[in-house]
Scaffold this motif. Structure first.
Motif, PDB file in Angstrom:
ATOM      1  N   GLU A 439     -49.629  86.061   8.028  1.00 23.13           N
ATOM      2  CA  GLU A 439     -50.015  87.464   8.029  1.00 23.13           C
ATOM      3  C   GLU A 439     -49.790  88.088   9.399  1.00 23.13           C
ATOM      4  N   VAL A 440     -50.097  87.316  10.447  1.00 20.44           N
ATOM      5  CA  VAL A 440     -49.895  87.792  11.815  1.00 20.44           C
ATOM      6  C   VAL A 440     -48.416  88.106  12.052  1.00 20.44           C
ATOM      7  N   LYS A 441     -47.550  87.188  11.663  1.00 18.21           N
ATOM      8  CA  LYS A 441     -46.118  87.410  11.863  1.00 18.21           C
ATOM      9  C   LYS A 441     -45.628  88.602  11.046  1.00 18.21           C
ATOM     10  N   LYS A 446     -43.818  94.242  10.914  1.00 19.32           N
ATOM     11  CA  LYS A 446     -44.035  95.629  10.498  1.00 19.32           C
ATOM     12  C   LYS A 446     -44.171  96.530  11.718  1.00 19.32           C
ATOM     13  N   GLN A 447     -44.905  96.035  12.723  1.00 21.26           N
ATOM     14  CA  GLN A 447     -45.054  96.792  13.959  1.00 21.26           C
ATOM     15  C   GLN A 447     -43.700  96.992  14.634  1.00 21.26           C
ATOM     16  N   TYR A 448     -42.880  95.937  14.614  1.00 19.51           N
ATOM     17  CA  TYR A 448     -41.539  96.009  15.216  1.00 19.51           C
ATOM     18  C   TYR A 448     -40.720  97.115  14.554  1.00 19.51           C
ATOM     19  N   PHE A 449     -40.711  97.122  13.231  1.00 20.54           N
ATOM     20  CA  PHE A 449     -39.898  98.101  12.511  1.00 20.54           C
ATOM     21  C   PHE A 449     -40.445  99.515  12.658  1.00 20.54           C
ATOM     22  N   VAL A 471     -36.885  87.780  13.709  1.00 20.42           N
ATOM     23  CA  VAL A 471     -37.633  86.520  13.693  1.00 20.42           C
ATOM     24  C   VAL A 471     -38.838  86.710  14.608  1.00 20.42           C
ATOM     25  N   SER A 472     -40.051  86.379  14.107  1.00 21.69           N
ATOM     26  CA  SER A 472     -41.271  86.520  14.916  1.00 21.69           C
ATOM     27  C   SER A 472     -41.805  85.155  15.308  1.00 21.69           C
ATOM     28  N   ARG A 473     -42.326  85.102  16.535  1.00 21.85           N
ATOM     29  CA  ARG A 473     -42.909  83.849  17.037  1.00 21.85           C
ATOM     30  C   ARG A 473     -44.188  84.177  17.786  1.00 21.85           C
ATOM     31  N   ILE A 474     -45.267  83.417  17.475  1.00 19.12           N
ATOM     32  CA  ILE A 474     -46.550  83.579  18.168  1.00 19.12           C
ATOM     33  C   ILE A 474     -46.478  82.808  19.470  1.00 19.12           C
ATOM     34  N   THR A 475     -46.749  83.521  20.589  1.00 19.72           N
ATOM     35  CA  THR A 475     -46.594  82.883  21.903  1.00 19.72           C
ATOM     36  C   THR A 475     -47.920  82.575  22.594  1.00 19.72           C
ATOM     37  N   VAL A 497     -47.432  88.189  19.929  1.00 22.80           N
ATOM     38  CA  VAL A 497     -46.305  87.839  19.066  1.00 22.80           C
ATOM     39  C   VAL A 497     -45.036  88.483  19.617  1.00 22.80           C
ATOM     40  N   GLN A 498     -43.991  87.680  19.707  1.00 23.64           N
ATOM     41  CA  GLN A 498     -42.680  88.194  20.102  1.00 23.64           C
ATOM     42  C   GLN A 498     -41.788  88.266  18.866  1.00 23.64           C
ATOM     43  N   THR A 499     -41.227  89.464  18.619  1.00 20.41           N
ATOM     44  CA  THR A 499     -40.301  89.647  17.494  1.00 20.41           C
ATOM     45  C   THR A 499     -38.913  89.882  18.068  1.00 20.41           C
TER      46      THR A 499
END
Length: 744
Positions: A439-441, A446-449, A471-475, A497-499
């Motif tokens: 859900e976080v990713k 969604k935030q990215y778009f 591609v999203s990754r939790i950092t 999160v980095q997208t």
């Protein structure tokens, strides 16, 4: 023992009702009330991996560091508010960065598009002017050819008339000579010959100027001065019939004769061999030119002679015949003169009109050339600006893509879970948060778009990117609060999160390391016969007449030769549209440049690459000689599916192979770039070209180009359209494709 047994449940009840009193708990980390730091000030914990197990372990470790302290209601509010403020600040900064990049991108694109529109407009004007110059030059060449033919016709007409004058008599004259012959003298023939010589001398002296001066005056307006000037004193006088001999007096010793002889006068013909000589003779015998019977009677009376009635009648008939013949000769001459003057006047008018037209077209040519030169300089200037604008646009696009390539955001989440079995509250809280990773990713993407919606749209509509994949990754993770209510554990946490944009794999990148020499794709074209030329009846004169042409099997390039392929062979890229990329057709190459390219390419590859002939090109473009107006279609409405031309090119060349191929699988045979052919250009070549493998004229000043280009309208992009330029000409419209003969 019983007391002890009763004590334990009581203590446990207290622990459940008052978790802060857990001092003998089996979870010693939850029993301390020490708060080394507030929840909102706890540091972010970087994650080496965003796998569930790694995230769960990090959360457990962080909760344990809180020494079992639970969040107060106020701490929950404060920490949540604090993280939302951080999120808002960072999202606004990210959006601002993207908005600035979008603004720079839009400005750069608008600048590029404005200059492209100027280039397009000015290029159209320039091409129209060049076409006008070519048309005017062709017109002047035709006028010059017409003038040459007119002058030659004039010379031929004059020469024909001069030949006629030299062979046609211009009059006849009767000469009367009297002489006496001794009956015993055998020299009567000599006296007759002497009479002829005296007659010719008399005619030459008295009649030459009478004939030649009026004739010269009459002919002066239609014949060359050289011809009239070269007429000499020696003229041809013919004596075509026997003389009329009349006996004037006869006795026992001698006979006196009257010789009346008709001579033909050729004032513009040299004397012929055998003609009686005229020089050195003296009038030793009485002689006179006879124009009437009265003239003859007067001549004879001087010597006391007269004619009998019979002789006078015979002489009168001869005189009248001569006069009648002279009238007919004069009529023939006048008719020939009238015809010559009429033809000469028509030719002179035609030549004068042509010279006047040539002066008019020469002035028009000078005007167009003077108009085109500043236009060309302005176009070069704007193209230079467009190239710089293209570089700025590319930099702005790259900057925008870089901003889009990596977006970081904070995603706060809430979790709750029931305690299960031997599970500790911390473990239950960690599991509740770990279950939220997907859900976080998803929220991060969604935030990215949302942040990059406009930028993504710009890139897609600019055709710089076909689609956006992320591609999203939790950092990093940061617990915000932790509490327990009965057997329900509640936890709040935040994730960094980095997208990122999905990168192409090596297999998707393609061809950047492929040797371009090996990358030339050729298609085998099976030979055959076809109707070559303007089969639709809407072309130019140089596409006529339509005639049957037959070609052998050959190979031809599937694509136009690209900038990358040229670079690999020549070590440089001459193209104007370098920013279009390695897969775009090479341009700004002359026919001579291509010959050097072919020499080097053949030396490197061991093959025999060449340019296609004009007939091979048209046969291949029309899908094997079909009746196609363009390469792949005859419909103007469908042309945009097969070709880059004025209506869809955006004022620029495009990568090879983006449009549909024709029926033989060949791309861009119509539009994108004009393609040089091997042949010399001949405007009238179709009138005498051979049926089998026509290869153009043996020589010329221009080489053939085919197919149209990105700047041209449909009419200039037809499969039969022909174009000719000098072999050293080059420009951003001109490219080529390769061909190879099939060994026999």
């Amino acid at each position: 023992m019983r007391a002890k047994g009763l004590l334990i449940p009581i203590v446990l009840s207290v622990f459940v009702l008052c978790p802060q009193a857990w001092s003998g708990s089996p979870w010693p980390n939850l029993l301390s009330n020490a708060r080394p730091q507030t929840w909102s000030s706890s540091p972010w914990q970087n994650l080496s991996s965003d796998k569930r197990a790694d995230v769960r372990k990090t959360i457990i470790d962080e909760l344990n560091k809180q020494s079992g302290a639970y969040s107060t209601p106020q701490e929950e509010v404060d920490s949540w508010k604090f993280i939302e403020e951080d999120k808002t600040r960072e999202d606004e900064m990210s959006r601002e960065n993207i908005d600035n990049a979008v603004l720079s991108f839009t400005k750069a694109r608008n600048m590029r598009d404005d200059l492209a529109a100027q280039v397009r407009s000015l290029s159209t004007d320039s091409e129209d002017t060049l076409q006008a110059i070519r048309t005017i030059r062709t017109t002047i060449e035709k006028i010059d050819s017409g003038l040459a033919r007119g002058n030659q016709e004039m010379k031929t007409l004059q020469k024909s008339f001069e030949t006629w004058l030299g062979m046609e008599k211009q009059g006849s004259d009767l000469v009367a000579v009297t002489y006496t012959v001794d009956i015993k003298d055998t020299r009567s023939a000599a006296l007759e010959h002497l009479a002829d010589r005296i007659s010719v001398a008399l005619l030459t002296a008295q009649r030459k100027e009478a004939y030649k001066q009026p004739l010269s005056k009459a002919l002066g307006g239609v014949l060359s001065a050289d011809f009239i000037r070269d007429a000499t004193d020696e003229v041809f006088i013919g004596n075509r019939e026997k003389a009329l001999l009349v006996v004037l007096e006869k006795d026992s010793k001698s006979i006196t004769y009257l010789q009346l002889k008709r001579f033909d006068f050729y004032p513009f013909q040299k004397p012929k061999k055998g003609q009686p000589l005229t020089k050195g003779d003296s009038p030793t015998l009485p002689a006179v030119m006879v124009n009437s019977l009265k003239d003859l009677d007067a001549f004879l009376k001087k010597s006391n002679y007269s004619l009998s009635g019979k002789d006078a009648k015979e002489v009168d008939i001869l005189i009248r015949d001569t006069m009648k013949e002279n009238m007919q000769t004069g009529e023939r001459l006048n008719e020939r003169l009238r015809s010559l003057r009429e033809k000469t006047a028509n030719l002179q008018k035609k030549i004068a009109d042509s010279r006047s037209d040539r002066e008019m077209w020469a002035a028009a040519l000078q005007k167009q050339e003077s108009r085109h030169e500043p236009m060309r300089r302005e176009l070069d200037k704007i193209r230079g600006g467009m190239e710089r604008a293209e570089q700025s646009f590319k930099a702005a696009r790259n900057a925008l893509e870089a901003k889009m390539r990596l977006q970081a955001t904070i995603i706060p989440v809430r979790g709750a879970a029931f305690l299960k079995g031997s599970q500790t509250p911390i473990e239950a809280a960690a599991d509740a948060i770990a279950d939220k990773l997907a859900e976080v990713k998803n929220d991060a993407e969604k935030q990215y778009f949302r942040n990059t919606k406009e930028a993504s749209h710009l890139l897609r509509t600019d055709k710089m990117a076909e689609a956006i994949e992320t591609v999203s990754r939790i950092t990093a993770v940061k617990p915000l609060s932790f509490s327990i209510e009965g057997d329900i554990v509640r936890i709040k946490a935040a994730f960094r999160v980095q997208t990122t944009l999905k990168e192409e794999t090596p297999s998707e990148r393609m061809e950047t390391s492929v040797d371009p020499i090996k990358a030339f794709e050729l298609v085998l074209i099976k030979g055959g016969c076809f109707q070559m030329g303007d089969t639709f009846g809407d072309g130019q004169a140089d596409e006529q007449p339509v005639r049957t042409a037959c070609v052998d099997d050959f190979y031809i390039g599937k694509y136009e030769v690209t900038q990358g392929q040229w670079q690999s062979v020549m070590g440089s890229n001459p193209s104007f549209f370098k920013n279009c990329g390695e897969k775009c057709p090479v341009e700004q190459v002359s026919w001579n440049d291509i010959q050097e390219f072919l020499t080097k390419l053949n030396a490197k590859s061991g093959k025999k690459y060449r340019l296609p002939t004009e007939a091979e090109w048209e046969y291949a473009a029309r899908s094997g000689g079909k009746k196609e107006k363009y390469a792949g279609t005859s419909s103007d409405d469908e042309l945009g599916k097969y070709a880059w031309y004025s209506a869809n090119s955006g004022g620029s060349i495009h990568p090879s192979g983006q449009k549909q191929p024709n029926g033989l699988g060949l791309y861009d045979m119509t539009g994108n770039a004009w393609e040089w052919c091997q042949d010399w250009y001949g405007e009238m070549y179709y009138r005498q070209s051979p049926r089998k493998n026509p290869a153009g004229p043996q020589s010329g000043t221009r080489r053939v180009l085919r197919g149209g280009a990105w700047l041209f309208e449909p009419a200039g992009s037809r499969a039969s359209t022909r174009y000719g330029l000098t072999p050293e000409a080059k420009g951003d419209l001109y490219g080529f494709r390769l061909s190879i003969s099939v060994p026999k």
